[in-house]
Design a protein around this motif. Sequence first.
Motif, PDB file in Angstrom:
ATOM      1  N   ALA A 105       0.816   5.215  -0.677  1.00 34.99           N
ATOM      2  CA  ALA A 105       1.900   5.626  -1.550  1.00 34.99           C
ATOM      3  C   ALA A 105       1.607   6.967  -2.195  1.00 34.99           C
ATOM      4  O   ALA A 105       0.474   7.251  -2.580  1.00 34.99           O
ATOM      5  CB  ALA A 105       2.106   4.567  -2.630  1.00 34.99           C
ATOM      6  N   GLY A 106       2.585   7.815  -2.297  1.00 35.42           N
ATOM      7  CA  GLY A 106       2.443   9.098  -2.981  1.00 35.42           C
ATOM      8  C   GLY A 106       3.571   9.233  -3.976  1.00 35.42           C
ATOM      9  O   GLY A 106       4.688   9.538  -3.606  1.00 35.42           O
ATOM     10  N   GLY A 149       0.810  -1.212   0.000  1.00 31.08           N
ATOM     11  CA  GLY A 149       0.000   0.000   0.000  1.00 31.08           C
ATOM     12  C   GLY A 149       0.846   1.265   0.000  1.00 31.08           C
ATOM     13  O   GLY A 149       0.484   2.273  -0.593  1.00 31.08           O
ATOM     14  N   MET A 150       1.974   1.179   0.680  1.00 27.86           N
ATOM     15  CA  MET A 150       2.879   2.317   0.756  1.00 27.86           C
ATOM     16  C   MET A 150       3.844   2.362  -0.421  1.00 27.86           C
ATOM     17  O   MET A 150       4.585   3.330  -0.583  1.00 27.86           O
ATOM     18  CB  MET A 150       3.713   2.206   2.043  1.00 27.86           C
ATOM     19  N   ALA A 199      -4.883  14.582   0.554  1.00 29.64           N
ATOM     20  CA  ALA A 199      -5.623  14.024  -0.579  1.00 29.64           C
ATOM     21  C   ALA A 199      -5.783  12.505  -0.437  1.00 29.64           C
ATOM     22  O   ALA A 199      -6.695  11.912  -0.991  1.00 29.64           O
ATOM     23  CB  ALA A 199      -4.909  14.355  -1.884  1.00 29.64           C
ATOM     24  N   ARG A 200      -4.877  11.918   0.311  1.00 29.74           N
ATOM     25  CA  ARG A 200      -4.885  10.460   0.422  1.00 29.74           C
ATOM     26  C   ARG A 200      -5.535   9.958   1.706  1.00 29.74           C
ATOM     27  O   ARG A 200      -5.599   8.758   1.937  1.00 29.74           O
ATOM     28  CB  ARG A 200      -3.440   9.932   0.317  1.00 29.74           C
ATOM     29  N   GLY A 201      -5.970  10.852   2.556  1.00 31.72           N
ATOM     30  CA  GLY A 201      -6.602  10.420   3.804  1.00 31.72           C
ATOM     31  C   GLY A 201      -5.563  10.159   4.876  1.00 31.72           C
ATOM     32  O   GLY A 201      -4.367  10.271   4.628  1.00 31.72           O
ATOM     33  N   MET A 212      -2.076   7.498  12.157  1.00 29.33           N
ATOM     34  CA  MET A 212      -1.837   8.786  12.802  1.00 29.33           C
ATOM     35  C   MET A 212      -2.709   9.833  12.114  1.00 29.33           C
ATOM     36  O   MET A 212      -2.919   9.756  10.908  1.00 29.33           O
ATOM     37  CB  MET A 212      -0.350   9.139  12.662  1.00 29.33           C
ATOM     38  N   SER A 213      -3.207  10.781  12.885  1.00 31.40           N
ATOM     39  CA  SER A 213      -4.089  11.782  12.273  1.00 31.40           C
ATOM     40  C   SER A 213      -3.298  12.732  11.365  1.00 31.40           C
ATOM     41  O   SER A 213      -2.094  12.925  11.547  1.00 31.40           O
ATOM     42  CB  SER A 213      -4.794  12.598  13.357  1.00 31.40           C
TER      43      SER A 213
END
Lengths: 401, 401
Positions: B316-317, A180-181, B309-311, B270-271
């Motif tokens: 992955a970004g 996922g990462m 954008a990903r929550g 984590m928030s």
Amino acid sequence: MASASSAAAAPASEDRIGLPPRLRRAETVLRMRTDRIVLVLEHSTDFQNIAACVRTAESFGIQTVYVVQSATMRKDHALSSQRDEGDIRAVLRAAAGEDDSPSTPVVSTGDADEAAEPSALGVKLSASKAAHAWVDLKPMGSIAECVEALRADGRTIWATDLTPGAQLLATPGEAAVLRGMGLYGNSGPVEGEAATAPGPAPAGMTCLPRKLAIVMGRETDGISPAFRAAADSVVFLPMYGFAESFNLSVATALVLQRLLEICPEAHGEMSLERRAGLRRDWFERLLRSTSLRGDHERFISMAGADDAARGDKATAGDGLLMTDLRRGNKRAMWNKKMKRRLGAVDEQMGRFDVEAAVTASKRGRMEAQRDVGDAAATAAATPAAAAAAAAGEEAAEQPTA
Amino acid sequence: MASASSAAAAPASEDRIGLPPRLRRAETVLRMRTDRIVLVLEHSTDFQNIAACVRTAESFGIQTVYVVQSATMRKDHALSSQRDEGDIRAVLRAAAGEDDSPSTPVVSTGDADEAAEPSALGVKLSASKAAHAWVDLKPMGSIAECVEALRADGRTIWATDLTPGAQLLATPGEAAVLRGMGLYGNSGPVEGEAATAPGPAPAGMTCLPRKLAIVMGRETDGISPAFRAAADSVVFLPMYGFAESFNLSVATALVLQRLLEICPEAHGEMSLERRAGLRRDWFERLLRSTSLRGDHERFISMAGADDAARGDKATAGDGLLMTDLRRGNKRAMWNKKMKRRLGAVDEQMGRFDVEAAVTASKRGRMEAQRDVGDAAATAAATPAAAAAAAAGEEAAEQPTA
């Protein structure tokens, strides 16, 4: 050689229990011993570290540890060049004796050395560090010699290393998170690395070879080029932070725990013949200084017959095995001594100010309970159980005769 | 403050990559940080052990570590009684500096301190021990204070201990093996124990509370009665050998690895707000001594926007995250230095006698291959990958401007 009086007093109990507690403990440990995995330690620069790794391996049921010795190690510790197992064991004993360090009772299983010396029961805890006495240590004079021995034993060799081409040691759940990462996945070569090296498969290693040797490199610079070249695979544990590495004993522990998670059936995977050999050795040693020393043949055949009847996988044997290897009672006794030594500090710290902690705890518990998953539902019973732990095991620990 | 020349030279590349490598590394680490689990260390008698535990926690992505300090600890380390975070951090820094011990590269992730000091790149490895710089350390003056803080944060408290009533921390596969052996199961009370204490459920803990504090006792005598009484549950790792316990840093590492296996979704939990705060701190620190120090706001909003954008779960970004946190290249460079230092020993030992090891290896490999499961099928490619590791990452590690 069980005394007539005890035989008369409790024949039913002996029939039911079958083995004296110290042998039941040993038999239980024995049935969980594995030959599927052996640990190989490349010549470490520090015997304390080797001792720590051997202790960890023993705790996981690994029966065999290869130690590749260096010339300096032999010199520093006055080991003979013949690489005698007794040599390295003596040094480990010394290292363990000096070692008054880190020992936290996540679990206490009790140590066999103490069992062998009943007089020391309840006072001497340091013997738990003599884990090396219950594993097969194989001192090796060189990497080539070690590799040859492992191959002769039919072992597949996995080296642990940071090499980018290494295979991931992850559980399926962790592998999914990493996918996922996009971390450690098959998303192409490692950044900055030549594109010739393929990324590891995202799922990593999902099963173990039938006979595995897992090699841990030395502290300073990891696995040696020679061992890396000789290895069938190179494996690594995913890391998530800035820290560059775990220390050697931590890394060894994490790798062994992970291997046994990937392959839980490795627990207890050992042939009946091999177990019989270890049983004879262990039982003889454990009874040597007791009044039961003449009875070892009887106990060996009793345990061996049960083992054979159940096949070569570890299975429960009523009356012959323990259902728990922890020894809470001894720790509690020892605490009393420690309490005196640490009393001043503890008082200052409110370490034994149970009331204050419980009050602080109750204040927040109700809110916390709302947020808790099923797992914590069993919560409140624990303090009672803790108190109960201080009872009775001592008696059970005495030999039956 | 990116220089005009670099902006002109590689605008496309900067658009694509988005962040300089050291910030991509930090952002990757950040997205894997968790608030679901905090580590609590009861006042240890040894700062080296605390340092080792903090380093391990950091490696697993645990962001917060509570350290209950003792009066003697404060005195020995000249800490103020106000329990300032700076105090304990300074001591950990000293402990880490003195610590030239155990560091085995199961995985190298590279350390942020080095990134912050580009001049040291490729030579200074000790900074990896500065893991404490990237976690929130919470010094606590007493157990009651610590419990209160944990409750105020809404945490469920699990203490690790050998108490017979404790819950098993096992994976499902391991639990099945233990059931087969009748070990640590619900087969009745622990031997010799009063029958009032129920045995742990055979499956043990199968999920984590939403907000967990895991408490490790001190080396000498484990968890304190006060913390045990305050805990919602007591948990333990099964042990299989004679050894009575793992050492503190090993036990901490094994427990954290196990918790994250039981609950892999805790990785990165984590928030967004919390991550934003850490991001600001980390990015500022990482750019402070570089030519990019004026650009941190731009980078913070770039990474923050992607994150939002990903929550709030780690995902992955592309272009913002690294796909691998290892730094094989640096280790390889360092090996060159170490080789000189260790050269004499190594030559004697055939450590670099790759040929001898490979020859010995080949002899046995064919037989071994017959016995091997799927996992080892990927075997032979490894040496080539190892060689490839020595290439190129250095360049990629430089900031883009």
